[in-house]
Design a protein around this motif. Structure first.
Motif, PDB file in Angstrom:
ATOM      1  N   PRO A   3       0.748  -1.294   0.205  1.00 12.43           N
ATOM      2  CA  PRO A   3      -0.108  -0.102   0.145  1.00 12.43           C
ATOM      3  C   PRO A   3       0.831   1.301   0.035  1.00 12.43           C
ATOM      4  O   PRO A   3       0.371   2.318   0.214  1.00 12.43           O
ATOM      5  N   LYS A   4       1.986   1.277  -0.311  1.00 10.43           N
ATOM      6  CA  LYS A   4       2.706   2.499  -0.468  1.00 10.43           C
ATOM      7  C   LYS A   4       2.313   3.457  -1.294  1.00 10.43           C
ATOM      8  O   LYS A   4       2.500   4.800  -0.812  1.00 10.43           O
ATOM      9  N   ASP A   5       1.942   3.161  -2.259  1.00 16.43           N
ATOM     10  CA  ASP A   5       1.325   4.153  -3.279  1.00 16.43           C
ATOM     11  C   ASP A   5       0.141   5.056  -2.796  1.00 16.43           C
ATOM     12  O   ASP A   5       0.019   6.187  -2.954  1.00 16.43           O
ATOM     13  N   VAL A   6      -0.586   4.558  -1.783  1.00 15.31           N
ATOM     14  CA  VAL A   6      -1.780   5.327  -1.186  1.00 15.31           C
ATOM     15  C   VAL A   6      -0.971   6.490  -0.490  1.00 15.31           C
ATOM     16  O   VAL A   6      -1.408   7.601  -0.730  1.00 15.31           O
ATOM     17  N   VAL A   7      -0.033   6.215   0.215  1.00 10.87           N
ATOM     18  CA  VAL A   7       0.875   7.386   1.165  1.00 10.87           C
ATOM     19  C   VAL A   7       1.420   8.460  -0.069  1.00 10.87           C
ATOM     20  O   VAL A   7       1.128   9.585   0.198  1.00 10.87           O
ATOM     21  N   ILE A   8       2.136   7.901  -0.921  1.00 10.26           N
ATOM     22  CA  ILE A   8       2.531   8.817  -2.074  1.00 10.26           C
ATOM     23  C   ILE A   8       1.443   9.478  -2.824  1.00 10.26           C
ATOM     24  O   ILE A   8       1.459  10.713  -3.182  1.00 10.26           O
ATOM     25  N   ILE A   9       0.404   8.997  -3.166  1.00 11.18           N
ATOM     26  CA  ILE A   9      -0.673   9.688  -3.883  1.00 11.18           C
ATOM     27  C   ILE A   9      -1.210  10.787  -2.787  1.00 11.18           C
ATOM     28  O   ILE A   9      -1.391  11.885  -3.547  1.00 11.18           O
ATOM     29  N   ILE A  10      -1.361  10.470  -1.440  1.00  9.71           N
ATOM     30  CA  ILE A  10      -1.968  11.474  -0.852  1.00  9.71           C
ATOM     31  C   ILE A  10      -0.908  12.469  -0.568  1.00  9.71           C
ATOM     32  O   ILE A  10      -1.056  13.836  -0.511  1.00  9.71           O
ATOM     33  N   GLY A  11       0.242  12.248  -0.492  1.00 12.55           N
ATOM     34  CA  GLY A  11       1.527  13.508  -0.727  1.00 12.55           C
ATOM     35  C   GLY A  11       1.195  14.159  -1.916  1.00 12.55           C
ATOM     36  O   GLY A  11       1.583  15.237  -1.889  1.00 12.55           O
ATOM     37  N   PRO A  49       2.119  17.025  -8.182  1.00 10.70           N
ATOM     38  CA  PRO A  49       2.834  15.845  -8.868  1.00 10.70           C
ATOM     39  C   PRO A  49       4.314  15.881  -8.798  1.00 10.70           C
ATOM     40  O   PRO A  49       5.017  14.760  -8.795  1.00 10.70           O
ATOM     41  N   ALA A  50       5.014  17.069  -8.542  1.00  8.39           N
ATOM     42  CA  ALA A  50       6.516  16.675  -8.233  1.00  8.39           C
ATOM     43  C   ALA A  50       6.778  16.221  -7.122  1.00  8.39           C
ATOM     44  O   ALA A  50       7.718  15.436  -7.223  1.00  8.39           O
ATOM     45  N   ALA A  51       6.104  16.629  -5.950  1.00  7.60           N
ATOM     46  CA  ALA A  51       6.187  15.940  -5.047  1.00  7.60           C
ATOM     47  C   ALA A  51       6.087  14.359  -4.646  1.00  7.60           C
ATOM     48  O   ALA A  51       6.741  13.508  -4.216  1.00  7.60           O
ATOM     49  N   ALA A  52       5.056  13.955  -5.712  1.00  6.32           N
ATOM     50  CA  ALA A  52       4.767  12.794  -5.641  1.00  6.32           C
ATOM     51  C   ALA A  52       5.883  11.848  -6.364  1.00  6.32           C
ATOM     52  O   ALA A  52       6.201  10.776  -6.066  1.00  6.32           O
ATOM     53  N   PHE A  53       6.503  12.535  -7.479  1.00  2.00           N
ATOM     54  CA  PHE A  53       7.542  11.955  -8.085  1.00  2.00           C
ATOM     55  C   PHE A  53       8.751  11.729  -7.345  1.00  2.00           C
ATOM     56  O   PHE A  53       9.497  10.774  -7.198  1.00  2.00           O
ATOM     57  N   CYS A  54       9.150  12.823  -6.527  1.00  2.00           N
ATOM     58  CA  CYS A  54      10.166  12.961  -5.526  1.00  2.00           C
ATOM     59  C   CYS A  54      10.026  11.701  -4.565  1.00  2.00           C
ATOM     60  O   CYS A  54      11.094  10.949  -4.254  1.00  2.00           O
ATOM     61  N   MET A  55       8.681  11.439  -3.829  1.00  2.00           N
ATOM     62  CA  MET A  55       8.640  10.591  -2.868  1.00  2.00           C
ATOM     63  C   MET A  55       8.613   9.061  -3.487  1.00  2.00           C
ATOM     64  O   MET A  55       9.185   8.185  -2.962  1.00  2.00           O
ATOM     65  N   CYS A  83       1.362  10.591 -10.004  1.00  2.00           N
ATOM     66  CA  CYS A  83       1.447  11.779 -10.481  1.00  2.00           C
ATOM     67  C   CYS A  83       0.483  12.305 -11.477  1.00  2.00           C
ATOM     68  O   CYS A  83      -0.263  13.407 -11.289  1.00  2.00           O
ATOM     69  N   SER A  84      -0.173  11.418 -11.922  1.00  2.00           N
ATOM     70  CA  SER A  84      -1.401  11.407 -12.851  1.00  2.00           C
ATOM     71  C   SER A  84      -2.725  11.989 -11.853  1.00  2.00           C
ATOM     72  O   SER A  84      -3.394  12.910 -12.205  1.00  2.00           O
ATOM     73  N   ALA A  85      -3.014  11.278 -10.967  1.00  2.00           N
ATOM     74  CA  ALA A  85      -4.190  11.469 -10.030  1.00  2.00           C
ATOM     75  C   ALA A  85      -3.983  12.766  -9.447  1.00  2.00           C
ATOM     76  O   ALA A  85      -4.775  13.791  -9.052  1.00  2.00           O
ATOM     77  N   SER A  86      -2.312  13.035  -8.861  1.00  2.00           N
ATOM     78  CA  SER A  86      -2.305  14.564  -8.161  1.00  2.00           C
ATOM     79  C   SER A  86      -2.430  15.615  -9.351  1.00  2.00           C
ATOM     80  O   SER A  86      -2.764  16.767  -8.826  1.00  2.00           O
TER      81      SER A  86
END
Length: 179
Positions: free
Chosen positions: A40-48, A54-60, A92-95
């Motif tokens: 489930p790591k993607d959930v946290v990255i999506i929320i971030g 999107p740039a933050a999602a990419f970095c995380m 990145c797409s979702a954010s």
């Protein structure tokens, strides 16, 4: 260039939480391909990504994928690249969609688009990279596309989307005020 220490600290905490979830929750979903595991790591990255874009999602995604590569993964740089591509595709797409109008509707649309993009990206990636990486003919990998790779990525994206929406419902007001 000004560095936002609070933003960096929150992103670091989100990366740590995503890594911990990945470390402790790894579930094989496809008996035909036990190497494909849901975490489930993607959930946290999506929320971030919903919080910081999107740039933050990419970095995380990059940070967590590299940490995973050097600690628990046995797939090396190829696995890290594929993990990062998958996570970036959905997060990145979702954010990006969510950033335009921070609403539940835009979150759902972004997650649906992200799931489809991630599925397409991973199918393409598996066709191009997996034969060389696993030392199998492309025809063998191609035969796994519809019965294994497509369902796995749709299930993974669906699970991440549902969990994200459930978490988002409780945090959406805070996210909207945050920005």
């Amino acid at each position: 260039m000004k560095v936002d220490a609070k933003k960096l600290a929150v992103m670091g905490l989100l990366c740590a939480f995503a890594y911990i979830l990945m470390f402790f929750i790894r579930i094989p979903l496809m008996p035909a391909a036990p190497f494909l595991k849901y975490d489930p790591k993607d959930v946290v990255i999506i929320i971030g990504g919903f919080i910081y874009g999107p740039a933050a999602a990419f970095c995380m995604s990059a940070v967590v994928s590299l940490l995973e590569m050097v600690t628990v993964s046995d797939t090396g740089p190829v696995g890290a690249f594929m993990n990062m591509l998958s996570t970036c595709s959905i997060a990145c797409s979702a954010s990006l969609v969510y950033k335009e109008s921070k609403s539940m509707k835009s979150a759902v649309i972004g997650l649906a688009i992200g799931t489809l993009i991630a599925t397409a990206a991973m199918v393409l990636c598996n066709i191009l990279i997996t034969p060389a990486y696993m030392g199998v003919p492309r025809a063998v990998v191609s035969q796994m596309i519809m019965p294994v790779f497509v369902p796995f990525n749709l299930i993974k994206g669906g699970l991440n989307s549902v969990i994200t929406i459930l978490v988002l419902k409780g945090t959406q007001l805070a996210l909207v005020k945050k920005r």
